[in-house]
Design a protein around this motif. Structure first.
Motif, PDB file in Angstrom:
ATOM      1  N   GLN A   1      91.280 -46.012 103.335  1.00 40.23           N
ATOM      2  CA  GLN A   1      91.928 -44.721 103.687  1.00 40.23           C
ATOM      3  C   GLN A   1      90.543 -43.724 103.556  1.00 40.23           C
ATOM      4  OE1 GLN A   1      94.886 -43.719 100.623  1.00 40.23           O
ATOM      5  NE2 GLN A   1      95.456 -41.796 101.612  1.00 40.23           N
ATOM      6  N   VAL A   2      90.737 -42.839 104.575  1.00 38.79           N
ATOM      7  CA  VAL A   2      89.494 -41.691 104.517  1.00 38.79           C
ATOM      8  C   VAL A   2      89.997 -40.624 103.284  1.00 38.79           C
ATOM      9  CG1 VAL A   2      88.322 -39.875 105.709  1.00 38.79           C
ATOM     10  CG2 VAL A   2      89.117 -42.021 106.629  1.00 38.79           C
ATOM     11  N   GLN A   3      88.929 -40.273 102.547  1.00 39.92           N
ATOM     12  CA  GLN A   3      88.905 -39.234 101.694  1.00 39.92           C
ATOM     13  C   GLN A   3      87.712 -38.339 101.675  1.00 39.92           C
ATOM     14  OE1 GLN A   3      89.666 -41.247  97.755  1.00 39.92           O
ATOM     15  NE2 GLN A   3      91.837 -40.710  98.116  1.00 39.92           N
ATOM     16  N   LEU A   4      88.022 -37.151 101.703  1.00 39.14           N
ATOM     17  CA  LEU A   4      87.012 -36.147 101.488  1.00 39.14           C
ATOM     18  C   LEU A   4      87.150 -35.226 100.376  1.00 39.14           C
ATOM     19  CD1 LEU A   4      87.583 -34.824 105.411  1.00 39.14           C
ATOM     20  CD2 LEU A   4      85.902 -36.550 104.408  1.00 39.14           C
ATOM     21  N   VAL A   5      85.999 -35.208  99.522  1.00 41.72           N
ATOM     22  CA  VAL A   5      86.109 -34.458  98.426  1.00 41.72           C
ATOM     23  C   VAL A   5      85.092 -33.371  98.456  1.00 41.72           C
ATOM     24  CG1 VAL A   5      85.887 -34.598  95.976  1.00 41.72           C
ATOM     25  CG2 VAL A   5      86.860 -36.543  97.100  1.00 41.72           C
ATOM     26  N   GLU A   6      85.403 -32.187  98.452  1.00 43.93           N
ATOM     27  CA  GLU A   6      84.561 -30.913  98.417  1.00 43.93           C
ATOM     28  C   GLU A   6      84.295 -30.567  96.720  1.00 43.93           C
ATOM     29  OE1 GLU A   6      87.743 -29.844 101.493  1.00 43.93           O
ATOM     30  OE2 GLU A   6      87.670 -30.468  99.344  1.00 43.93           O
ATOM     31  N   ALA A   7      83.161 -29.900  96.877  1.00 44.08           N
ATOM     32  CA  ALA A   7      82.529 -29.316  95.576  1.00 44.08           C
ATOM     33  C   ALA A   7      81.536 -28.141  95.790  1.00 44.08           C
ATOM     34  CB  ALA A   7      81.881 -30.396  94.836  1.00 44.08           C
ATOM     35  N   GLY A   8      81.443 -27.246  94.825  1.00 41.49           N
ATOM     36  CA  GLY A   8      80.476 -26.190  94.981  1.00 41.49           C
ATOM     37  C   GLY A   8      81.042 -24.876  95.106  1.00 41.49           C
ATOM     38  N   GLY A   9      82.357 -24.644  95.229  1.00 39.70           N
ATOM     39  CA  GLY A   9      83.068 -23.485  95.220  1.00 39.70           C
ATOM     40  C   GLY A   9      82.836 -22.463  94.159  1.00 39.70           C
ATOM     41  N   GLY A  10      83.156 -21.384  94.197  1.00 43.13           N
ATOM     42  CA  GLY A  10      83.005 -20.337  93.023  1.00 43.13           C
ATOM     43  C   GLY A  10      82.938 -19.000  93.287  1.00 43.13           C
ATOM     44  N   LEU A  11      82.850 -17.988  92.361  1.00 41.69           N
ATOM     45  CA  LEU A  11      82.660 -16.732  92.481  1.00 41.69           C
ATOM     46  C   LEU A  11      81.104 -16.514  92.380  1.00 41.69           C
ATOM     47  CD1 LEU A  11      83.750 -14.071  92.132  1.00 41.69           C
ATOM     48  CD2 LEU A  11      83.895 -14.234  89.509  1.00 41.69           C
ATOM     49  N   VAL A  12      80.801 -15.586  93.490  1.00 36.57           N
ATOM     50  CA  VAL A  12      79.530 -14.987  93.649  1.00 36.57           C
ATOM     51  C   VAL A  12      79.548 -13.511  94.217  1.00 36.57           C
ATOM     52  CG1 VAL A  12      79.558 -15.919  96.020  1.00 36.57           C
ATOM     53  CG2 VAL A  12      77.474 -15.557  94.716  1.00 36.57           C
ATOM     54  N   GLN A  13      78.536 -12.769  93.788  1.00 36.39           N
ATOM     55  CA  GLN A  13      78.312 -11.334  94.150  1.00 36.39           C
ATOM     56  C   GLN A  13      77.904 -11.411  95.775  1.00 36.39           C
ATOM     57  OE1 GLN A  13      75.921  -9.352  91.376  1.00 36.39           O
ATOM     58  NE2 GLN A  13      77.840  -8.769  90.129  1.00 36.39           N
ATOM     59  N   ALA A  14      78.233 -10.365  96.326  1.00 35.29           N
ATOM     60  CA  ALA A  14      77.906 -10.020  97.759  1.00 35.29           C
ATOM     61  C   ALA A  14      76.514 -10.113  97.700  1.00 35.29           C
ATOM     62  CB  ALA A  14      78.197  -8.779  98.052  1.00 35.29           C
ATOM     63  N   GLY A  15      75.898 -10.901  98.685  1.00 40.36           N
ATOM     64  CA  GLY A  15      74.376 -11.082  98.841  1.00 40.36           C
ATOM     65  C   GLY A  15      73.815 -12.250  98.227  1.00 40.36           C
ATOM     66  N   SER A  21      79.405 -29.076  99.208  1.00 44.36           N
ATOM     67  CA  SER A  21      79.283 -30.280  99.541  1.00 44.36           C
ATOM     68  C   SER A  21      80.532 -31.189  99.630  1.00 44.36           C
ATOM     69  CB  SER A  21      78.263 -31.185  98.463  1.00 44.36           C
ATOM     70  OG  SER A  21      79.222 -31.353  97.132  1.00 44.36           O
ATOM     71  N   CYS A  22      80.235 -32.155 100.461  1.00 45.48           N
ATOM     72  CA  CYS A  22      81.529 -32.908 100.811  1.00 45.48           C
ATOM     73  C   CYS A  22      81.422 -34.289 101.030  1.00 45.48           C
ATOM     74  CB  CYS A  22      82.532 -32.373 101.969  1.00 45.48           C
ATOM     75  SG  CYS A  22      83.817 -33.197 102.818  1.00 45.48           S
ATOM     76  N   VAL A  23      81.659 -35.043 100.152  1.00 50.16           N
ATOM     77  CA  VAL A  23      81.478 -36.511 100.264  1.00 50.16           C
ATOM     78  C   VAL A  23      82.711 -37.219 101.134  1.00 50.16           C
ATOM     79  CG1 VAL A  23      81.296 -38.534  99.112  1.00 50.16           C
ATOM     80  CG2 VAL A  23      80.051 -36.496  98.332  1.00 50.16           C
ATOM     81  N   LYS A 104      90.790 -31.314 100.261  1.00 49.91           N
ATOM     82  CA  LYS A 104      91.830 -30.307  99.768  1.00 49.91           C
ATOM     83  C   LYS A 104      91.323 -28.853  99.757  1.00 49.91           C
ATOM     84  CE  LYS A 104      94.053 -33.965  96.898  1.00 49.91           C
ATOM     85  NZ  LYS A 104      94.449 -34.564  95.463  1.00 49.91           N
ATOM     86  N   GLY A 105      89.979 -28.602  99.778  1.00 48.64           N
ATOM     87  CA  GLY A 105      89.537 -27.273  99.938  1.00 48.64           C
ATOM     88  C   GLY A 105      88.781 -26.940  98.711  1.00 48.64           C
ATOM     89  N   THR A 106      87.916 -25.863  98.632  1.00 45.48           N
ATOM     90  CA  THR A 106      87.377 -25.266  97.515  1.00 45.48           C
ATOM     91  C   THR A 106      87.252 -24.003  97.655  1.00 45.48           C
ATOM     92  OG1 THR A 106      85.318 -25.517  95.926  1.00 45.48           O
ATOM     93  CG2 THR A 106      84.943 -25.748  98.437  1.00 45.48           C
ATOM     94  N   LEU A 107      87.536 -23.074  96.787  1.00 47.42           N
ATOM     95  CA  LEU A 107      87.661 -21.640  97.155  1.00 47.42           C
ATOM     96  C   LEU A 107      86.454 -21.340  96.767  1.00 47.42           C
ATOM     97  CD1 LEU A 107      89.440 -19.035  97.208  1.00 47.42           C
ATOM     98  CD2 LEU A 107      89.759 -19.276  94.806  1.00 47.42           C
ATOM     99  N   VAL A 108      85.917 -20.093  97.539  1.00 49.40           N
ATOM    100  CA  VAL A 108      84.612 -19.449  97.642  1.00 49.40           C
ATOM    101  C   VAL A 108      85.204 -17.876  97.400  1.00 49.40           C
ATOM    102  CG1 VAL A 108      82.783 -18.458  98.911  1.00 49.40           C
ATOM    103  CG2 VAL A 108      83.538 -20.836  98.885  1.00 49.40           C
ATOM    104  N   THR A 109      84.881 -17.219  96.466  1.00 48.15           N
ATOM    105  CA  THR A 109      85.090 -15.705  96.321  1.00 48.15           C
ATOM    106  C   THR A 109      83.775 -15.083  96.111  1.00 48.15           C
ATOM    107  OG1 THR A 109      87.261 -16.517  94.930  1.00 48.15           O
ATOM    108  CG2 THR A 109      86.419 -14.033  94.852  1.00 48.15           C
ATOM    109  N   VAL A 110      83.958 -13.858  96.998  1.00 51.62           N
ATOM    110  CA  VAL A 110      82.690 -13.064  97.055  1.00 51.62           C
ATOM    111  C   VAL A 110      82.868 -11.657  96.588  1.00 51.62           C
ATOM    112  CG1 VAL A 110      80.769 -12.263  98.505  1.00 51.62           C
ATOM    113  CG2 VAL A 110      81.795 -14.579  98.835  1.00 51.62           C
ATOM    114  N   SER A 111      82.473 -11.122  95.456  1.00 47.19           N
ATOM    115  CA  SER A 111      83.080  -9.859  94.910  1.00 47.19           C
ATOM    116  C   SER A 111      82.118  -8.677  95.454  1.00 47.19           C
ATOM    117  CB  SER A 111      82.894  -9.686  93.501  1.00 47.19           C
ATOM    118  OG  SER A 111      81.534 -10.190  93.094  1.00 47.19           O
TER     119      SER A 111
END
Length: 112
Positions: A1-15, A21-23, A104-111
């Motif tokens: 069964q294929v699985q994709l696992v993302e990592a590395g999202g988060g909150l960062v300031q503009a610029g 990454s996705c395994v 499943k997705g990873t949230l990236v928020t840019v303030s």
């Protein structure tokens, strides 16, 4: 069964920068296309970048020159280096394999 696992999202300031990454596991085919799509609130999912096994890449117009996709075929891993982030890059980023399988997705928020 294929699985994709993302990592590395988060909150960062503009610029700022982030690296996703996705395994992938359970892959049985060799000529795969892996990539990233994103979906912002109230918007349709859109292409960010894709990469073939031979490292041919394609980018969405809104990220060209700022984002770089790369892969490690031996590790079945794809990366997305995101630089010069903008508030409009805020979205859930999804890893994709061959347009069929999704993480499943990873949230990236840019303030601002």
């Amino acid at each position: 069964q294929v699985q994709l696992v993302e990592a590395g999202g988060g909150l960062v300031q503009a610029g700022g920068s982030l690296r996703l990454s996705c395994v992938a596991s359970g892959i049985t085919s060799r000529n795969n296309v892996m990539g990233w799509y994103r979906q912002a609130p109230g918007k349709q999912r859109e292409l960010v970048a894709v990469i073939t096994r031979s490292s041919i890449t394609n980018y969405g117009d809104s990220v060209k020159g700022r984002f770089t996709i790369s892969s490690d075929n031996a590790k079945n891993t794809v990366y997305l280096q995101m630089n010069s982030l903008k508030p409009e890059d805020t979205a859930v980023y999804y890893c994709n394999l061959n347009t069929i399988y999704w993480g499943k997705g990873t949230l990236v928020t840019v303030s601002s």
